[in-house]
Design an enzyme around this catalytic site. Structure first.
Site, PDB file in Angstrom:
ATOM      1  N   GLY A 204      47.402  41.685  47.066  1.00 56.69           N
ATOM      2  CA  GLY A 204      48.453  42.449  46.382  1.00 56.69           C
ATOM      3  C   GLY A 204      47.956  43.429  45.336  1.00 56.69           C
ATOM      4  O   GLY A 204      48.543  44.491  45.138  1.00 56.69           O
TER       5      GLY A 204
ATOM      6  N   GLU B 286      45.627  41.778  38.135  1.00 52.82           N
ATOM      7  CA  GLU B 286      46.620  41.123  38.990  1.00 52.82           C
ATOM      8  C   GLU B 286      47.769  42.073  39.288  1.00 52.82           C
ATOM      9  O   GLU B 286      48.075  42.955  38.496  1.00 52.82           O
ATOM     10  CB  GLU B 286      47.173  39.876  38.277  1.00 52.82           C
ATOM     11  CG  GLU B 286      46.630  38.559  38.815  1.00 52.82           C
ATOM     12  CD  GLU B 286      47.281  38.126  40.127  1.00 52.82           C
ATOM     13  OE1 GLU B 286      47.593  38.989  40.979  1.00 52.82           O
ATOM     14  OE2 GLU B 286      47.467  36.918  40.309  1.00 52.82           O
TER      15      GLU B 286
ATOM     16  N   ASP C  95      53.810  35.788  37.707  1.00 62.00           N
ATOM     17  CA  ASP C  95      55.108  35.167  37.989  1.00 62.00           C
ATOM     18  C   ASP C  95      55.135  33.791  37.329  1.00 62.00           C
ATOM     19  O   ASP C  95      55.329  33.687  36.122  1.00 62.00           O
ATOM     20  CB  ASP C  95      55.274  35.117  39.516  1.00 62.00           C
ATOM     21  CG  ASP C  95      56.621  34.617  39.976  1.00 62.00           C
ATOM     22  OD1 ASP C  95      57.582  34.677  39.201  1.00 62.00           O
ATOM     23  OD2 ASP C  95      56.729  34.164  41.139  1.00 62.00           O
TER      24      ASP C  95
ATOM     25  N   LYS D 103      56.728  38.999  35.099  1.00 55.85           N
ATOM     26  CA  LYS D 103      58.045  38.341  35.103  1.00 55.85           C
ATOM     27  C   LYS D 103      58.018  37.226  34.064  1.00 55.85           C
ATOM     28  O   LYS D 103      57.819  36.052  34.409  1.00 55.85           O
ATOM     29  CB  LYS D 103      58.301  37.690  36.471  1.00 55.85           C
ATOM     30  CG  LYS D 103      58.568  38.620  37.623  1.00 55.85           C
ATOM     31  CD  LYS D 103      58.911  37.741  38.834  1.00 55.85           C
ATOM     32  CE  LYS D 103      59.019  38.518  40.098  1.00 55.85           C
ATOM     33  NZ  LYS D 103      59.173  37.640  41.286  1.00 55.85           N
TER      34      LYS D 103
HETATM   35  P1  IMP Z   1      52.229  32.993  40.379  1.00 59.98           P
HETATM   36  O1  IMP Z   1      51.126  32.026  40.667  1.00 59.98           O
HETATM   37  O2  IMP Z   1      53.578  32.333  40.555  1.00 59.98           O
HETATM   38  O3  IMP Z   1      52.126  33.679  39.032  1.00 59.98           O
HETATM   39  O4  IMP Z   1      52.239  34.068  41.559  1.00 59.98           O
HETATM   40  C1  IMP Z   1      51.398  35.130  41.584  1.00 59.98           C
HETATM   41  C2  IMP Z   1      51.346  35.698  42.997  1.00 59.98           C
HETATM   42  O5  IMP Z   1      52.542  35.456  43.711  1.00 59.98           O
HETATM   43  C3  IMP Z   1      51.205  37.197  42.951  1.00 59.98           C
HETATM   44  O6  IMP Z   1      49.862  37.581  42.901  1.00 59.98           O
HETATM   45  C4  IMP Z   1      51.935  37.617  44.220  1.00 59.98           C
HETATM   46  O7  IMP Z   1      51.056  37.619  45.324  1.00 59.98           O
HETATM   47  C5  IMP Z   1      52.985  36.575  44.414  1.00 59.98           C
HETATM   48  N1  IMP Z   1      54.298  37.018  43.877  1.00 59.98           N
HETATM   49  C6  IMP Z   1      54.937  36.552  42.784  1.00 59.98           C
HETATM   50  N2  IMP Z   1      56.106  37.192  42.588  1.00 59.98           N
HETATM   51  C7  IMP Z   1      56.199  38.096  43.592  1.00 59.98           C
HETATM   52  C8  IMP Z   1      57.193  39.092  43.928  1.00 59.98           C
HETATM   53  O8  IMP Z   1      58.222  39.302  43.271  1.00 59.98           O
HETATM   54  N3  IMP Z   1      56.928  39.842  45.033  1.00 59.98           N
HETATM   55  C9  IMP Z   1      55.799  39.679  45.792  1.00 59.98           C
HETATM   56  N4  IMP Z   1      54.859  38.775  45.509  1.00 59.98           N
HETATM   57  C10 IMP Z   1      55.061  37.985  44.419  1.00 59.98           C
END
Ligand code: IMP
Ligand code: MG
Length: 181
Positions: free
Chosen positions: A43, A98, A102, A130
């Protein structure tokens, strides 16, 4: 592709401005340091490609790949290394680049892992943030654009490996993932 987008959240121009601002901040803060941009596939690739050209000081790049999500829109909570870095981090000033912060689980894991490799410093730069979705306490040292608690695609971000090539970031129509899962 475009017809699956309910709303454009950040235009190409808004993203470019945010990337320019982050590049200027990083260039200012890392003067004279050994800046290494570590990017998380896939991403963050679009962001990294633009960000590195807004950084006006010498830097290196390397990539790693972890999976924290399955094919769907919800976090599985499982973080697994799929591809590790090629370059040893000892003595380097690491900036993790990154796409989106999220729940924070992915970054939390990566920070811990990279810290154990002896870099001089380690910081985080995320384009999209987020803050309302955080499940572990991780904050970005450099943060581009705040995103509401919605699933967004485009500018590198995917849903089922699709939409990464959209030049803007938008919210998917809910029908798109309810019909796919
Ligand atoms: P985390 O571990 O929940 O912080 O997720 C991080 C990863 O989840 C990011 O690097 C994205 O690949 C994916 N991700 C989280 N939110 C989104 C979104 O709204 N759209 C697309 N990918 C997301
Ligand atoms: Mg993804």
């Amino acid at each position: 592709m475009q017809q699956d987008i309910r709303e454009i959240l950040f235009s190409q121009q808004q993203i470019a401005e945010a990337v320019r601002r982050l590049g200027a901040e990083i260039s200012r803060d890392y003067g004279g340091k050994k800046l290494m941009l570590v990017s998380v596939l896939k991403g963050a690739v679009v962001f990294l490609a633009d960000l590195m050209r807004e950084i006006k000081i010498p830097c290196s790049i390397d990539f790693m790949s972890v999976s924290s999500y399955g094919a769907g829109a919800k976090s599985s909570g499982v973080v697994k290394i799929v591809k590790d870095l090629d370059i040893p981090l000892e003595g380097l000033d690491v900036l993790i680049v990154e796409d989106i912060l999220d729940s924070g689980r992915t970054l939390n894991y990566i920070i811990g892992l990279l810290e154990s490799r002896g870099p001089s410093s380690i910081k985080v730069c995320t384009l999209f943030d987020k803050p309302d979705s955080r499940e572990v306490p991780v904050t970005a040292d450099y943060s581009g654009l705040l995103v509401p608690d919605e699933f967004i695609v485009g500018y590198g971000l995917d849903y089922n490996e699709k939409y990464r090539n959209l030049p803007y970031a938008g919210i998917l129509r809910p029908e798109v993932y309810s019909s796919n899962n």
